[in-house]
Design a protein around this motif. Structure first.
Motif, PDB file in Angstrom:
ATOM      1  N   SER A 185       0.838  -1.197   0.000  1.00  0.00           N
ATOM      2  CA  SER A 185       0.000   0.000   0.000  1.00  0.00           C
ATOM      3  C   SER A 185       0.874   1.248   0.000  1.00  0.00           C
ATOM      4  CB  SER A 185      -0.904   0.011   1.238  1.00  0.00           C
ATOM      5  OG  SER A 185      -1.683   1.190   1.295  1.00  0.00           O
ATOM      6  N   THR A 186       0.469   2.244  -0.803  1.00  0.00           N
ATOM      7  CA  THR A 186       1.160   3.531  -0.824  1.00  0.00           C
ATOM      8  C   THR A 186       0.140   4.654  -0.918  1.00  0.00           C
ATOM      9  OG1 THR A 186       2.729   4.941  -2.026  1.00  0.00           O
ATOM     10  CG2 THR A 186       1.499   3.321  -3.329  1.00  0.00           C
ATOM     11  N   GLU A 187       0.414   5.758  -0.224  1.00  0.00           N
ATOM     12  CA  GLU A 187      -0.458   6.925  -0.296  1.00  0.00           C
ATOM     13  C   GLU A 187      -0.171   7.743  -1.553  1.00  0.00           C
ATOM     14  OE1 GLU A 187      -2.873   7.440   1.841  1.00  0.00           O
ATOM     15  OE2 GLU A 187      -2.291   5.787   3.167  1.00  0.00           O
ATOM     16  N   ASN A 188       1.068   7.660  -2.069  1.00  0.00           N
ATOM     17  CA  ASN A 188       1.460   8.483  -3.209  1.00  0.00           C
ATOM     18  C   ASN A 188       2.565   7.768  -3.983  1.00  0.00           C
ATOM     19  OD1 ASN A 188       1.847  10.571  -5.024  1.00  0.00           O
ATOM     20  ND2 ASN A 188       3.030  11.833  -3.591  1.00  0.00           N
ATOM     21  N   GLY A 189       2.169   6.900  -4.901  1.00  0.00           N
ATOM     22  CA  GLY A 189       3.130   6.116  -5.673  1.00  0.00           C
ATOM     23  C   GLY A 189       2.422   4.927  -6.304  1.00  0.00           C
ATOM     24  N   ASP A 190       3.206   3.952  -6.735  1.00  0.00           N
ATOM     25  CA  ASP A 190       2.655   2.762  -7.394  1.00  0.00           C
ATOM     26  C   ASP A 190       2.754   1.560  -6.464  1.00  0.00           C
ATOM     27  OD1 ASP A 190       2.167   4.172  -9.776  1.00  0.00           O
ATOM     28  OD2 ASP A 190       4.212   3.818 -10.500  1.00  0.00           O
ATOM     29  N   ALA A 191       1.729   0.728  -6.488  1.00  0.00           N
ATOM     30  CA  ALA A 191       1.723  -0.535  -5.764  1.00  0.00           C
ATOM     31  C   ALA A 191       1.686  -1.669  -6.784  1.00  0.00           C
ATOM     32  CB  ALA A 191       0.538  -0.621  -4.821  1.00  0.00           C
ATOM     33  N   THR A 192       2.760  -2.469  -6.845  1.00  0.00           N
ATOM     34  CA  THR A 192       2.887  -3.480  -7.897  1.00  0.00           C
ATOM     35  C   THR A 192       3.467  -4.780  -7.352  1.00  0.00           C
ATOM     36  OG1 THR A 192       5.115  -2.702  -8.473  1.00  0.00           O
ATOM     37  CG2 THR A 192       3.272  -1.704  -9.659  1.00  0.00           C
ATOM     38  N   GLY A 193       3.173  -5.856  -8.081  1.00  0.00           N
ATOM     39  CA  GLY A 193       3.835  -7.142  -7.869  1.00  0.00           C
ATOM     40  C   GLY A 193       3.645  -7.750  -6.506  1.00  0.00           C
ATOM     41  N   SER A 194       2.515  -7.521  -5.882  1.00  0.00           N
ATOM     42  CA  SER A 194       2.291  -7.980  -4.511  1.00  0.00           C
ATOM     43  C   SER A 194       1.037  -8.817  -4.418  1.00  0.00           C
ATOM     44  CB  SER A 194       2.224  -6.764  -3.569  1.00  0.00           C
ATOM     45  OG  SER A 194       3.427  -6.020  -3.657  1.00  0.00           O
ATOM     46  N   SER A 195       0.885  -9.531  -3.288  1.00  0.00           N
ATOM     47  CA  SER A 195      -0.217 -10.477  -3.199  1.00  0.00           C
ATOM     48  C   SER A 195      -0.673 -10.687  -1.759  1.00  0.00           C
ATOM     49  CB  SER A 195       0.180 -11.823  -3.803  1.00  0.00           C
ATOM     50  OG  SER A 195       1.225 -12.424  -3.031  1.00  0.00           O
ATOM     51  N   VAL A 196      -1.916 -11.160  -1.639  1.00  0.00           N
ATOM     52  CA  VAL A 196      -2.486 -11.638  -0.380  1.00  0.00           C
ATOM     53  C   VAL A 196      -2.979 -13.055  -0.620  1.00  0.00           C
ATOM     54  CG1 VAL A 196      -4.286 -11.352   1.352  1.00  0.00           C
ATOM     55  CG2 VAL A 196      -3.154  -9.340   0.370  1.00  0.00           C
ATOM     56  N   SER A 197      -2.544 -13.991   0.225  1.00  0.00           N
ATOM     57  CA  SER A 197      -2.939 -15.390   0.097  1.00  0.00           C
ATOM     58  C   SER A 197      -3.701 -15.820   1.345  1.00  0.00           C
ATOM     59  CB  SER A 197      -1.710 -16.289  -0.091  1.00  0.00           C
ATOM     60  OG  SER A 197      -0.991 -15.927  -1.254  1.00  0.00           O
ATOM     61  N   LEU A 198      -4.821 -16.516   1.136  1.00  0.00           N
ATOM     62  CA  LEU A 198      -5.669 -16.982   2.228  1.00  0.00           C
ATOM     63  C   LEU A 198      -5.830 -18.492   2.168  1.00  0.00           C
ATOM     64  CD1 LEU A 198      -8.529 -14.349   1.812  1.00  0.00           C
ATOM     65  CD2 LEU A 198      -6.474 -14.133   3.223  1.00  0.00           C
ATOM     66  N   SER A 199      -5.765 -19.128   3.310  1.00  0.00           N
ATOM     67  CA  SER A 199      -6.020 -20.575   3.344  1.00  0.00           C
ATOM     68  C   SER A 199      -6.549 -20.975   4.703  1.00  0.00           C
ATOM     69  CB  SER A 199      -4.747 -21.353   3.027  1.00  0.00           C
ATOM     70  OG  SER A 199      -3.749 -21.114   4.002  1.00  0.00           O
TER      71      SER A 199
END
Length: 199
Positions: A185-199
């Protein structure tokens, strides 16, 4: 602790009561690196820092906390694998197991960037936010892994107020989250290449 320059160190406390904050290493000016704090069945009145510097980088340090029941043993303030007031935090970690906390947990906190910091939670209940990496500015990456836990606020693999957030993960296994789960997460920029995994 030193008057200036680079530092490293370690603290271990078991079945104890500590009246202030705990620092694996601390310097007023310089880098804090390769340090550790281990807390088991111990109350701490203040913060817990694996590595602490107000001016320099905080790298490669860790905090391990276990068996804090939230009543007879408590942690009084926030937990940081690595903390810098003016620099980058990288490669730091916090591992918490079998504990109940009412403080925010940061794998690493920087001001100009934070990378590769992580939080690992096993059987943790916490009412506050969990951050793998956090920075006031600059780019960030980080991770949070929680198993058999209850997270009553939000969780961030990485967060920056101004910069790019990338290559970050949140992995939740048999874990409840009351708030939001952000890979990056960013307030001013790019958010890339990330993930949330649930199990």
């Amino acid at each position: 602790t030193t008057t200036s320059g680079d530092v490293s160190g370690s603290v271990t406390a078991t079945d104890s009561t500590l009246g202030g904050s705990v620092y694996g290493s601390r310097t007023p000016s310089g880098n804090a690196t390769d340090s550790s704090v281990t807390i088991d069945n111990t109350s701490v009145a203040g913060h817990v820092y694996g590595a602490y510097t107000p001016s320099g980088d905080a790298t490669g340090s860790s905090v391990t906390i276990s068996n804090i029941d939230g009543s007879s043993t408590t942690i009084g303030d926030d937990i940081y694998g690595g903390y810098t007031g003016s620099g980058t935090a990288s490669g730091n970690s916090v591992t918490v197991s079998n504990s109940i906390l009412d403080v925010t947990v940061y794998g690493g906190m920087g001001t100009t960037g934070a990378s590769g910091n992580e939080v690992i939670a096993i059987s943790l209940t916490t009412s506050q936010t969990v951050y793998g990496s956090y920075s006031e500015s600059g780019d960030v990456s980080g991770s949070v892994s929680a198993t058999d836990s209850t997270l009553e606020d939000s969780v961030y693999g990485s967060y920056t107020q101004s910069g790019d957030a990338s290559d970050s993960t949140v992995t939740l296994s048999n874990t409840d989250v009351t708030g939001y789960a952000y890979g990056a997460s960013t307030e001013n920029g790019d958010a890339t290449g990330s993930s949330v995994s649930l199990s």
